[in-house]
Design a protein around this motif. Structure first.
Motif, PDB file in Angstrom:
ATOM      1  N   ILE A  46     141.321 -19.567  73.389  1.00 44.26           N
ATOM      2  CA  ILE A  46     141.035 -20.046  72.038  1.00 44.26           C
ATOM      3  C   ILE A  46     139.595 -20.513  72.020  1.00 44.26           C
ATOM      4  CG2 ILE A  46     141.641 -21.681  70.218  1.00 44.26           C
ATOM      5  CD1 ILE A  46     144.403 -21.921  71.513  1.00 44.26           C
ATOM      6  N   GLU A  47     138.758 -19.868  71.202  1.00 44.48           N
ATOM      7  CA  GLU A  47     137.358 -20.260  71.095  1.00 44.48           C
ATOM      8  C   GLU A  47     137.230 -21.513  70.236  1.00 44.48           C
ATOM      9  OE1 GLU A  47     134.960 -18.899  72.679  1.00 44.48           O
ATOM     10  OE2 GLU A  47     135.933 -17.079  73.443  1.00 44.48           O
ATOM     11  N   GLY A  48     136.461 -22.464  70.699  1.00 44.10           N
ATOM     12  CA  GLY A  48     136.226 -23.663  69.913  1.00 44.10           C
ATOM     13  C   GLY A  48     137.354 -24.677  70.064  1.00 44.10           C
ATOM     14  N   LYS A  49     137.133 -25.847  69.502  1.00 46.83           N
ATOM     15  CA  LYS A  49     138.072 -26.949  69.602  1.00 46.83           C
ATOM     16  C   LYS A  49     139.308 -26.695  68.745  1.00 46.83           C
ATOM     17  CE  LYS A  49     138.400 -31.969  69.001  1.00 46.83           C
ATOM     18  NZ  LYS A  49     137.689 -33.208  68.569  1.00 46.83           N
ATOM     19  N   VAL A  50     140.457 -27.023  69.279  1.00 44.67           N
ATOM     20  CA  VAL A  50     141.708 -26.923  68.533  1.00 44.67           C
ATOM     21  C   VAL A  50     141.901 -28.215  67.755  1.00 44.67           C
ATOM     22  CG1 VAL A  50     144.199 -26.660  68.671  1.00 44.67           C
ATOM     23  CG2 VAL A  50     142.731 -25.403  70.251  1.00 44.67           C
ATOM     24  N   SER A  51     141.900 -28.116  66.422  1.00 46.42           N
ATOM     25  CA  SER A  51     142.063 -29.295  65.587  1.00 46.42           C
ATOM     26  C   SER A  51     143.538 -29.680  65.513  1.00 46.42           C
ATOM     27  CB  SER A  51     141.531 -29.017  64.175  1.00 46.42           C
ATOM     28  OG  SER A  51     141.944 -30.025  63.277  1.00 46.42           O
TER      29      SER A  51
END
Length: 233
Positions: A173-178
């Motif tokens: 998963i690219e980027g932060k998981v909100s």
């Protein structure tokens, strides 16, 4: 960077990829471009519009809001995805709001030109039908998740759906998981989602990397784990 003409933009949109040259030129002459800032509504739930929108850049989310202001995220749109087609087809108000998640450029095609493309190009009509079927399947999957899975299972499914193969045998998963976004997708509290993700990390199913990406490991390969079961929460 060179500014692309409308015709060049049309040729880059999968929905229009099978248009004949003459049809592509007609569409190119009819479209306009619009830019939306983060948080701007591209279409609004309960309102009507007379155009089809195709994302060129950026990202948008499809959300539904009830009378008390509670929001549920139905989907995330990326470049090449389109919106507003259901309202154009049945002439009913939009069933959900589409809001720009970051700065997003959208190609706008009017109702008359959209209808002409559908009637004159079988491939495009088929592409629209295929897109509608895909969204119906996604809705069925969400209903199944909400009806048959506990919060633990719903969080795990969202993470797997977010993840993409990185070509090295991993799902990333690219980027932060909100946590808040995940909560709005599955109908749970942010606190509950945070607890579940923390447990998944502790059990080796999810791993946060130093570059900000999240790796979702194959649960069958997780050391000492034969299955994933929810914690006592």
């Amino acid at each position: 960077m060179a500014i692309l003409s409308n015709l060049e933009l049309i040729r880059r949109v999968p929905l229009f990829s099978n248009l004949a040259p003459a049809q592509a030129e007609v569409v190119a002459a009819s479209v306009s471009k619009a830019r939306f800032k983060r948080g701007d509504a591209i279409v609004e739930q309960g309102q009507k519009s007379n155009s089809l929108g195709i994302l060129l850049t950026g990202r948008a989310r499809v959300v539904k809001t009830n009378e008390r202001g509670r929001e549920v995220i139905l989907a995330t749109l990326s470049p090449g995805d389109y919106l507003g087609e259901m309202s154009l087809i049945d002439n009913q108000p939009h069933s959900a709001t589409v809001r720009a998640d970051i700065q997003t450029d959208v190609l706008i095609l009017g109702r008359a030109e959209f209808a002409r493309c559908l009637s004159e190009n079988t491939a495009m009509a088929y592409a629209v039908m295929k897109g509608l079927v895909l969204r119906l399947r996604q809705a069925d999957r969400k209903i199944e998740s909400l009806a048959l899975m506990d919060v633990y299972g719903r969080v795990a499914r969202v993470l797997i759906d977010f993840a993409k193969p990185d070509g090295k045998g991993h799902l990333v998963i690219e980027g932060k998981v909100s946590r808040q976004d995940v909560a709005k997708m599955i109908g749970a509290s942010r606190e509950m989602v945070s607890r579940v993700i923390k447990d998944l990390e502790d059990r080796g199913f999810v791993e946060q990397m130093s570059d900000g990406t999240t790796v979702v490991h194959d649960r069958r390969r997780a050391p000492g784990r034969t299955s994933i079961r929810p914690p006592a929460i």
